[in-house]
Scaffold this motif. Sequence first.
Motif, short mmCIF file in Angstrom:
data_model
loop_
_atom_site.label_atom_id
_atom_site.label_comp_id
_atom_site.label_asym_id
_atom_site.label_seq_id
_atom_site.Cartn_x
_atom_site.Cartn_y
_atom_site.Cartn_z
N GLY A 24 0.82 -1.22 0.00
CA GLY A 24 0.00 0.00 0.00
C GLY A 24 0.84 1.26 0.00
O GLY A 24 0.67 2.15 0.82
N GLY A 28 1.25 0.47 -5.32
CA GLY A 28 0.10 -0.41 -5.10
C GLY A 28 -1.21 0.36 -5.09
O GLY A 28 -2.20 -0.05 -5.73
N GLU A 46 -1.91 -4.28 2.76
CA GLU A 46 -0.68 -3.60 3.19
C GLU A 46 -0.28 -4.18 4.54
O GLU A 46 -1.10 -4.29 5.44
CB GLU A 46 -0.94 -2.09 3.28
N GLN A 47 1.01 -4.50 4.68
CA GLN A 47 1.45 -5.18 5.90
C GLN A 47 1.43 -4.28 7.14
O GLN A 47 1.28 -4.75 8.26
CB GLN A 47 2.86 -5.73 5.72
N THR A 54 8.58 3.56 1.52
CA THR A 54 9.23 4.71 0.89
C THR A 54 8.28 5.86 0.61
O THR A 54 8.68 7.02 0.60
CB THR A 54 9.87 4.23 -0.43
N THR A 59 11.33 13.26 -1.18
CA THR A 59 11.74 14.68 -1.07
C THR A 59 10.54 15.60 -1.28
O THR A 59 10.68 16.81 -1.21
CB THR A 59 12.87 14.95 -2.10
N LEU A 61 8.78 16.11 -4.03
CA LEU A 61 8.80 16.81 -5.31
C LEU A 61 7.99 16.05 -6.35
O LEU A 61 8.09 14.83 -6.46
CB LEU A 61 10.23 16.95 -5.83
N PRO A 188 -0.35 -8.19 6.55
CA PRO A 188 0.79 -8.68 5.76
C PRO A 188 0.46 -9.95 4.98
O PRO A 188 -0.18 -10.85 5.51
CB PRO A 188 1.86 -8.97 6.83
N VAL A 189 0.92 -9.98 3.74
CA VAL A 189 0.77 -11.20 2.93
C VAL A 189 1.91 -12.13 3.34
O VAL A 189 3.09 -11.76 3.28
CB VAL A 189 0.82 -10.87 1.43
N THR A 289 19.00 14.86 -0.64
CA THR A 289 19.08 13.61 0.09
C THR A 289 20.41 12.93 -0.20
O THR A 289 21.20 13.46 -0.98
CB THR A 289 17.90 12.68 -0.29
N GLY A 368 10.33 0.19 -9.03
CA GLY A 368 11.13 1.27 -9.60
C GLY A 368 10.27 2.51 -9.79
O GLY A 368 9.26 2.67 -9.11
N TRP A 371 7.48 8.61 -7.37
CA TRP A 371 6.14 9.04 -6.95
C TRP A 371 5.45 9.79 -8.11
O TRP A 371 4.29 9.54 -8.44
CB TRP A 371 6.25 9.98 -5.75
N THR A 372 6.21 10.70 -8.74
CA THR A 372 5.63 11.55 -9.79
C THR A 372 4.96 10.72 -10.89
O THR A 372 3.96 11.14 -11.46
CB THR A 372 6.76 12.41 -10.42
#
Length: 520
Positions: A24, A28, A46-47, A54, A59, A61, A188-189, A289, A368, A371-372
């Motif tokens: 999640g 996901g 979601e576990q 993450t 950051t 952005l 959690p799975v 970062t 991979g 977020w954007t």
Amino acid sequence: MNREEMAGRVATQSGPWDMAVIGGGATGVGIAVDASARGYDVLLLEQHDFGKGTSSRSTKLVHGGVRYLEQGNISLVMEALKERGVLRQNAPHLVSDLGFVVPNYEWWEAPFYGIGLKVYNLLAGKYGFGASQILSREETLARLPTIRTEGLRGGVVYYDGQFDDTRLLINLVATAAEQGATLVNYAPVTGLTRDADGYVDGVVARDLETGAELRAGARVVINAAGPFCDEVRRLADPGARAMLAPSQGIHLVFDRSFLPGRSAIMVPHTSDGRVMFAIPWHGHTLVGTTDTPIPYPELEPLPREEEIEFILTTAARYLERPPTRADVLSVFVGIRPLVRSGDGANTAALSRDHTIHIDGSGLLTVTGGKWTTYRNMAEDCVNQAATLARLPEKPCTTRTLNVHGYHKHAEKFGHLAVYGSDALAIQDLMRADPERAAPLHPELPYCGAEFVWAARYELARTVEDALARRTRALFLNARAAVEMAPRVAELMARELGRDEAWEDMQVRAFREVAQGYLVR
Ligand SMILES: Cc1cc2nc3c(=O)[nH]c(=O)nc-3n(C[C@H](O)[C@H](O)[C@H](O)COP(=O)(O)OP(=O)(O)OC[C@H]3O[C@@H](n4cnc5c(N)ncnc54)[C@H](O)[C@@H]3O)c2cc1C
């Protein structure tokens, strides 16, 4: 949104789900939004809490990635710039423009970065956020009053987007739920089931609140476990070769006085050849970062001493008043789910693009990206998953789908702007009980009504959920967050029907987690 009701659906579902999603975070939840909006029947597990990985530690952005432009990765930059524009359109309450100034201390920097950032802007096309511009020394100082003046020649300003990662995530959870998806946190799975031919055909999970085992059949299982995706792949094939080479990045948070204006600083080349940002965020200054390879992912990663020192030293080079350890209000660490290309040890050279991988067992892994680009990643993934599961083809609709809370002028709600249209309901809660309208701590804006809201409507189950990911108290000021914890526990206990023992346990658990966000 009601957790009990959604967890209950898992038990009562008659046939297999069209898609079961593990994880999640941005990936996901983005998939759950896309698939449910197309009309597929989706379960997401979601576990821990949504965004515990993450996706709460970025950051902040919404960007094309100036660095990738320098590396010549034009297609990645163009895709991200487009997604940046789409996201601002669909979630204007959460994405805003921000001016980034590259301060120039050498003669060649203004023409060099001036041209590069013009190209960046051109690549955005109709999704542009504002023209870049070369600044005089005076203009640079007007935007960055705290920048080191010795040797300063001027600067270049360009525009990118900024957001609140977990506020977007929780609004996406709400969007998916509104489209009919079922999303359960603290589940959690722990295993995958297989059909007679050996293909993965479902998940086994544990409901951490009731202790019950959850079993869900699915036409396709999607592994969106971010940095943990190799562990999930090994549930299907214990010998699976690692896809990821995880690396961690830390951020330090200071008070606003270090960057009092409305502009951010972008340092294009730190001493280790990386990009670093200092950004105004929620009335504070965020600096980061780093990029440090790590052997394995952890849910609550810790900063390394040398990472803290590196950020402080780099910040000192650019700020008139260098920040010290004593100025750090919070430190947070995120793990990049970078996909290996060969056996390279250099994480900066690993793929930042997303990867979709199908194991022999039929388990689909997507990882991979950034977020954007979560929306675009989800679109690709759902296309692949539908084909793999032989589901009827349905077109993607998220390019023009408003995110829950959509509001064009949310800034008028002050610090409640991140709730978008929900701010009105929170204001009602504040009016109904004026005690809930006052900030719980003099150093942060968060008031009691927000914690009532988080527990009642946003699936916050613990004090940590509310202080770290519904509000951002822990990320902004860890000590203040610890001081708020007992009052937050009391407010949440009333909403969730818990007793004093629960409150004590929650406060203790939160204090322990918060230790990792304090710098001594
Ligand atoms: C330091 C840093 C800064 C960044 N800054 C930016 C930025 O400014 N802008 C940008 O666009 N991108 C940024 N990124 C990238 C972006 O944050 C990530 O690409 C994105 O958050 C990854 O999301 P995810 O859902 O794949 O992973 P995660 O958010 O980690 O989600 C995976 C989830 O899976 C869950 N999970 C794991 N195993 C199981 C299991 N067995 N059962 C159930 N659930 C499980 C985890 O608990 C976790 O919540 C940054 C990344 C880092 C590391």
